[in-house]
Design a protein around this motif. Structure first.
Motif, PDB file in Angstrom:
ATOM      1  N   UNK A  15     -21.792 -13.923 -94.397  1.00 51.59           N
ATOM      2  CA  UNK A  15     -20.993 -13.331 -95.463  1.00 51.59           C
ATOM      3  C   UNK A  15     -21.856 -12.546 -96.447  1.00 51.59           C
ATOM      4  N   UNK A  16     -21.320 -11.430 -96.898  1.00 53.31           N
ATOM      5  CA  UNK A  16     -22.022 -10.585 -97.868  1.00 53.31           C
ATOM      6  C   UNK A  16     -21.438 -10.811 -99.249  1.00 53.31           C
ATOM      7  N   UNK A  17     -22.210 -10.528-100.263  1.00 52.33           N
ATOM      8  CA  UNK A  17     -21.739 -10.693-101.630  1.00 52.33           C
ATOM      9  C   UNK A  17     -21.726 -12.146-102.042  1.00 52.33           C
ATOM     10  N   UNK A  18     -21.517 -12.376-103.321  1.00 56.39           N
ATOM     11  CA  UNK A  18     -21.452 -13.734-103.828  1.00 56.39           C
ATOM     12  C   UNK A  18     -22.650 -14.097-104.673  1.00 56.39           C
ATOM     13  N   UNK A  19     -22.735 -15.356-105.032  1.00 54.34           N
ATOM     14  CA  UNK A  19     -23.804 -15.854-105.903  1.00 54.34           C
ATOM     15  C   UNK A  19     -25.013 -16.240-105.055  1.00 54.34           C
ATOM     16  N   UNK A  20     -26.027 -15.412-105.086  1.00 53.83           N
ATOM     17  CA  UNK A  20     -27.251 -15.661-104.329  1.00 53.83           C
ATOM     18  C   UNK A  20     -28.306 -16.322-105.209  1.00 53.83           C
ATOM     19  N   UNK A  21     -29.069 -17.203-104.590  1.00 52.13           N
ATOM     20  CA  UNK A  21     -30.231 -17.810-105.236  1.00 52.13           C
ATOM     21  C   UNK A  21     -31.401 -17.696-104.270  1.00 52.13           C
ATOM     22  N   UNK A  22     -32.583 -17.531-104.833  1.00 48.24           N
ATOM     23  CA  UNK A  22     -33.766 -17.421-103.995  1.00 48.24           C
ATOM     24  C   UNK A  22     -34.153 -18.798-103.470  1.00 48.24           C
ATOM     25  N   UNK A  23     -34.737 -18.804-102.283  1.00 52.93           N
ATOM     26  CA  UNK A  23     -35.207 -20.054-101.694  1.00 52.93           C
ATOM     27  C   UNK A  23     -36.678 -20.249-102.047  1.00 52.93           C
ATOM     28  N   UNK A  24     -37.192 -21.414-101.750  1.00 48.02           N
ATOM     29  CA  UNK A  24     -38.613 -21.649-101.994  1.00 48.02           C
ATOM     30  C   UNK A  24     -39.493 -20.938-100.967  1.00 48.02           C
ATOM     31  N   UNK A  51     -33.459 -22.801-103.908  1.00 49.11           N
ATOM     32  CA  UNK A  51     -32.921 -23.586-102.805  1.00 49.11           C
ATOM     33  C   UNK A  51     -34.120 -24.100-102.006  1.00 49.11           C
ATOM     34  N   UNK A  52     -34.148 -25.394-101.729  1.00 51.89           N
ATOM     35  CA  UNK A  52     -35.282 -25.941-100.972  1.00 51.89           C
ATOM     36  C   UNK A  52     -34.813 -26.918 -99.891  1.00 51.89           C
ATOM     37  N   UNK A  53     -35.759 -27.514 -99.206  1.00 47.38           N
ATOM     38  CA  UNK A  53     -35.525 -28.457 -98.108  1.00 47.38           C
ATOM     39  C   UNK A  53     -34.790 -27.810 -96.925  1.00 47.38           C
ATOM     40  N   UNK A  54     -34.944 -26.509 -96.785  1.00 50.37           N
ATOM     41  CA  UNK A  54     -34.303 -25.776 -95.694  1.00 50.37           C
ATOM     42  C   UNK A  54     -34.820 -26.258 -94.342  1.00 50.37           C
ATOM     43  N   UNK A  55     -36.074 -26.671 -94.309  1.00 48.59           N
ATOM     44  CA  UNK A  55     -36.666 -27.135 -93.061  1.00 48.59           C
ATOM     45  C   UNK A  55     -36.041 -28.436 -92.558  1.00 48.59           C
ATOM     46  N   UNK A  56     -35.248 -29.107 -93.381  1.00 49.55           N
ATOM     47  CA  UNK A  56     -34.591 -30.350 -92.967  1.00 49.55           C
ATOM     48  C   UNK A  56     -33.269 -30.110 -92.235  1.00 49.55           C
ATOM     49  N   UNK A  57     -32.785 -28.861 -92.207  1.00 50.53           N
ATOM     50  CA  UNK A  57     -31.563 -28.550 -91.464  1.00 50.53           C
ATOM     51  C   UNK A  57     -31.899 -28.619 -89.975  1.00 50.53           C
ATOM     52  N   UNK A  58     -31.150 -29.398 -89.192  1.00 54.51           N
ATOM     53  CA  UNK A  58     -31.445 -29.514 -87.762  1.00 54.51           C
ATOM     54  C   UNK A  58     -31.407 -28.162 -87.054  1.00 54.51           C
ATOM     55  N   UNK A  59     -32.338 -27.967 -86.143  1.00 56.71           N
ATOM     56  CA  UNK A  59     -32.419 -26.695 -85.416  1.00 56.71           C
ATOM     57  C   UNK A  59     -31.131 -26.380 -84.677  1.00 56.71           C
ATOM     58  N   UNK A  60     -30.428 -27.396 -84.204  1.00 53.77           N
ATOM     59  CA  UNK A  60     -29.174 -27.170 -83.481  1.00 53.77           C
ATOM     60  C   UNK A  60     -28.116 -26.525 -84.376  1.00 53.77           C
ATOM     61  N   UNK A  61     -28.171 -26.782 -85.666  1.00 54.06           N
ATOM     62  CA  UNK A  61     -27.178 -26.224 -86.589  1.00 54.06           C
ATOM     63  C   UNK A  61     -27.410 -24.736 -86.848  1.00 54.06           C
ATOM     64  N   UNK A  62     -28.640 -24.252 -86.680  1.00 57.13           N
ATOM     65  CA  UNK A  62     -28.934 -22.834 -86.934  1.00 57.13           C
ATOM     66  C   UNK A  62     -28.237 -21.932 -85.922  1.00 57.13           C
ATOM     67  N   UNK A  63     -27.825 -22.472 -84.778  1.00 58.06           N
ATOM     68  CA  UNK A  63     -27.116 -21.649 -83.784  1.00 58.06           C
ATOM     69  C   UNK A  63     -25.664 -21.431 -84.173  1.00 58.06           C
ATOM     70  N   UNK A  64     -25.158 -22.214 -85.114  1.00 58.54           N
ATOM     71  CA  UNK A  64     -23.780 -22.071 -85.567  1.00 58.54           C
ATOM     72  C   UNK A  64     -23.695 -20.962 -86.611  1.00 58.54           C
ATOM     73  N   UNK A  65     -22.550 -20.300 -86.670  1.00 64.56           N
ATOM     74  CA  UNK A  65     -22.369 -19.206 -87.620  1.00 64.56           C
ATOM     75  C   UNK A  65     -21.171 -19.520 -88.498  1.00 64.56           C
ATOM     76  N   UNK A  66     -21.304 -19.348 -89.791  1.00 73.45           N
ATOM     77  CA  UNK A  66     -20.186 -19.573 -90.712  1.00 73.45           C
ATOM     78  C   UNK A  66     -20.673 -20.118 -92.018  1.00 73.45           C
TER      79      UNK A  66
END
Length: 74
Positions: A15-24, A51-66
């Motif tokens: 999705x484009x637009x919206x409230x963006x925040x920078x990650x670590x 936004x942090x702890x992005x590396x804790x998101x399971x790799x399998x979830x990165x294949x999902x879109x939404x």
């Protein structure tokens, strides 16, 4: 800095637009996406960034879109 001259995209959703925040990691994500993903956190809860702890998101979830990388399967 987010501006029309320097568009950014969310690392969690298409999705484009919206409230963006920078990650670590100097990327960008929607604040709402970060809040809805259980593994992700915010370093400063007063300013709601970065936004942090992005590396804790399971790799399998990165294949999902939404929203929040967990609703719609690609």
């Amino acid at each position: 800095m987010v501006s029309p001259e320097n568009p950014v995209s969310c690392i969690f959703c298409p999705n484009e637009g919206g409230a963006f925040k920078q990650t670590n990691t100097n990327k960008w994500g929607h604040l709402l996406c970060a809040i809805w993903i259980p593994e992700v956190g915010l370093s400063n809860t007063v300013y709601m960034e970065p936004i942090d702890q992005i590396d804790k998101v399971p790799k399998s979830r990165w294949r999902l879109v939404g929203v929040g990388t967990q609703i719609y399967e690609a």
